[in-house]
Design an enzyme around this catalytic site. Structure first.
Site, PDB file in Angstrom:
ATOM      1  N   GLU A   1      41.130 -10.158 -18.504  1.00 44.29           N
ATOM      2  CA  GLU A   1      40.153 -11.240 -18.460  1.00 44.29           C
ATOM      3  C   GLU A   1      38.942 -10.863 -17.613  1.00 44.29           C
ATOM      4  O   GLU A   1      37.810 -11.253 -17.913  1.00 44.29           O
ATOM      5  CB  GLU A   1      40.797 -12.522 -17.931  1.00 44.29           C
ATOM      6  CG  GLU A   1      41.718 -13.214 -18.919  1.00 44.29           C
ATOM      7  CD  GLU A   1      43.045 -12.487 -19.093  1.00 44.29           C
ATOM      8  OE1 GLU A   1      43.393 -11.643 -18.233  1.00 44.29           O
ATOM      9  OE2 GLU A   1      43.753 -12.762 -20.084  1.00 44.29           O
ATOM     10  N   HIS A   4      50.678 -22.332 -17.687  1.00 45.96           N
ATOM     11  CA  HIS A   4      49.983 -22.399 -18.974  1.00 45.96           C
ATOM     12  C   HIS A   4      49.588 -23.829 -19.335  1.00 45.96           C
ATOM     13  O   HIS A   4      49.381 -24.129 -20.511  1.00 45.96           O
ATOM     14  CB  HIS A   4      50.871 -21.826 -20.088  1.00 45.96           C
ATOM     15  CG  HIS A   4      51.195 -20.381 -19.918  1.00 45.96           C
ATOM     16  ND1 HIS A   4      52.177 -19.942 -19.071  1.00 45.96           N
ATOM     17  CD2 HIS A   4      50.650 -19.261 -20.485  1.00 45.96           C
ATOM     18  CE1 HIS A   4      52.240 -18.621 -19.125  1.00 45.96           C
ATOM     19  NE2 HIS A   4      51.333 -18.181 -19.960  1.00 45.96           N
TER      20      HIS A   4
END
Length: 334
Positions: free
Chosen positions: A56, A125
């Site tokens: 990322e 998540h």
């Protein structure tokens, strides 16, 4: 919602050749973990829809570099939770470059990612971190609630000259609703809220997946209590639309701010404090906040529902707010 977002990406890529997509597994046949980019690499080619390594920091960093050198990258980060890995690129670089260059360098970067509870995906998540990024000058934060807004706001984000974080509530990907034709080229202004339901008794300010729950709560308040709740969808969390919220509050003199993110330190606190500061001259005012409990989001669905609020909590907060003001019974029968 999924198809509406895909249409927005395709239309902007058709309109502007400097727009390209970068992310993990976004090329066909995968088309992204949530299939938002499905078909786009086949249509536009792999120079404009590019898979990236699982990093990322590298993905967002490459997006920042491309943005300052003339492109309009749309970066996909698979989960909002993973933005933590790219915090330096977002907070210290993308958000600051225009300021530190004396306005000479723009960063037209859009970062798309999904997040939120509702799928029993657990604490790593399911987070909603919009308040973190709303705290950073130089970043815009958008959270759509309908397919129409999703398409129109994503087009606005891509055309914006500054970095925009576009947070897609994952439980809305399969939601359905009207979407304007490509010829209409509908673009929603960033920073402008939408009154999803007018009312006179209490203002409910919310955004994202919580909008549908606020509308459900408003229906119940009208049916059971005779209360007309006005539901405001912020659509843009930063900058948020103070003018629309304050105008509604001055009409109803009662406010509930609701979000699925953790209540402590959330957008509810910012909005409530601003309303108090700006409307101190008002009398008979009541404000309440609804947000998730101060705990990681559990895996177990029943525990997740316990931690994260829904329509029931909005109804309770609105009733309590009006009761404290001595106006709950007064709303009935008008």
């Amino acid at each position: 919602m999924r198809e509406a977002l895909r249409e927005a990406l395709a239309e902007e890529m058709e309109r502007d050749p400097s727009v390209f997509l970068l992310g993990e597994d976004i090329e066909d046949p995968m088309g992204g973990s949530y299939k938002v980019t499905l078909g786009l690499s086949t249509r536009f080619g792999r120079l404009r829809v590019r898979n990236a390594p699982i990093s990322e920091a590298a993905i967002v960093g490459a997006g920042v570099g491309a943005a300052v050198t003339g492109s309009r990258p749309v970066v996909e980060v698979m989960y909002m939770d993973f933005l933590e890995i790219a915090m330096d690129q977002l907070v210290s670089q993308a958000a600051k470059i225009r300021y530190m260059s004396g306005g000479q360098v723009a960063v037209p970067l859009t970062v798309r990612c999904q997040g939120g509870p509702g799928r029993a995906a657990g604490p790593q998540h399911s987070q909603l971190l919009e308040a973190w990024f709303a705290h950073v000058p130089g970043l815009k934060v958008v959270v759509p609630s309908t397919p129409r807004d999703g398409k129109a706001l994503l087009k606005a984000a891509i055309r914006d000259p500054d970095p925009v974080l576009f947070f897609e509530p994952n439980i809305l990907y399969n939601s359905r609703g009207p979407v304007p034709d490509p010829e209409a080229d509908e673009v929603a202004p960033l920073g402008k809220a939408d009154v999803k339901r007018p009312g006179r008794d209490v203002t409910v300010v919310t955004y994202g997946a919580m909008v549908a729950m606020a509308l459900e709560a408003a229906e119940r308040l009208a049916r059971e209590d005779g209360v007309a709740a006005e539901v405001i969808d912020l659509r843009t969390v930063s900058p948020w639309d103070r003018e629309t919220v304050l105008a509604s509050f001055r009409k109803t003199r009662a406010l509930v701010v609701a979000h699925q993110a953790v209540r402590q330190g959330g957008m509810g606190a910012e909005i409530a404090a601003t309303v108090y500061e700006e409307a101190l001259d008002e009398v008979d005012v009541e404000i309440a906040r609804v947000g998730a409990r101060f705990a990681p989001t559990p895996f177990a669905p029943e525990l997740e529902r316990y931690v994260v609020p829904g329509a029931e909590e909005i109804v309770a907060a609105a009733r309590e707010t009006l009761e404290r003001a001595g106006r709950l019974g007064a709303a009935v029968g008008r």
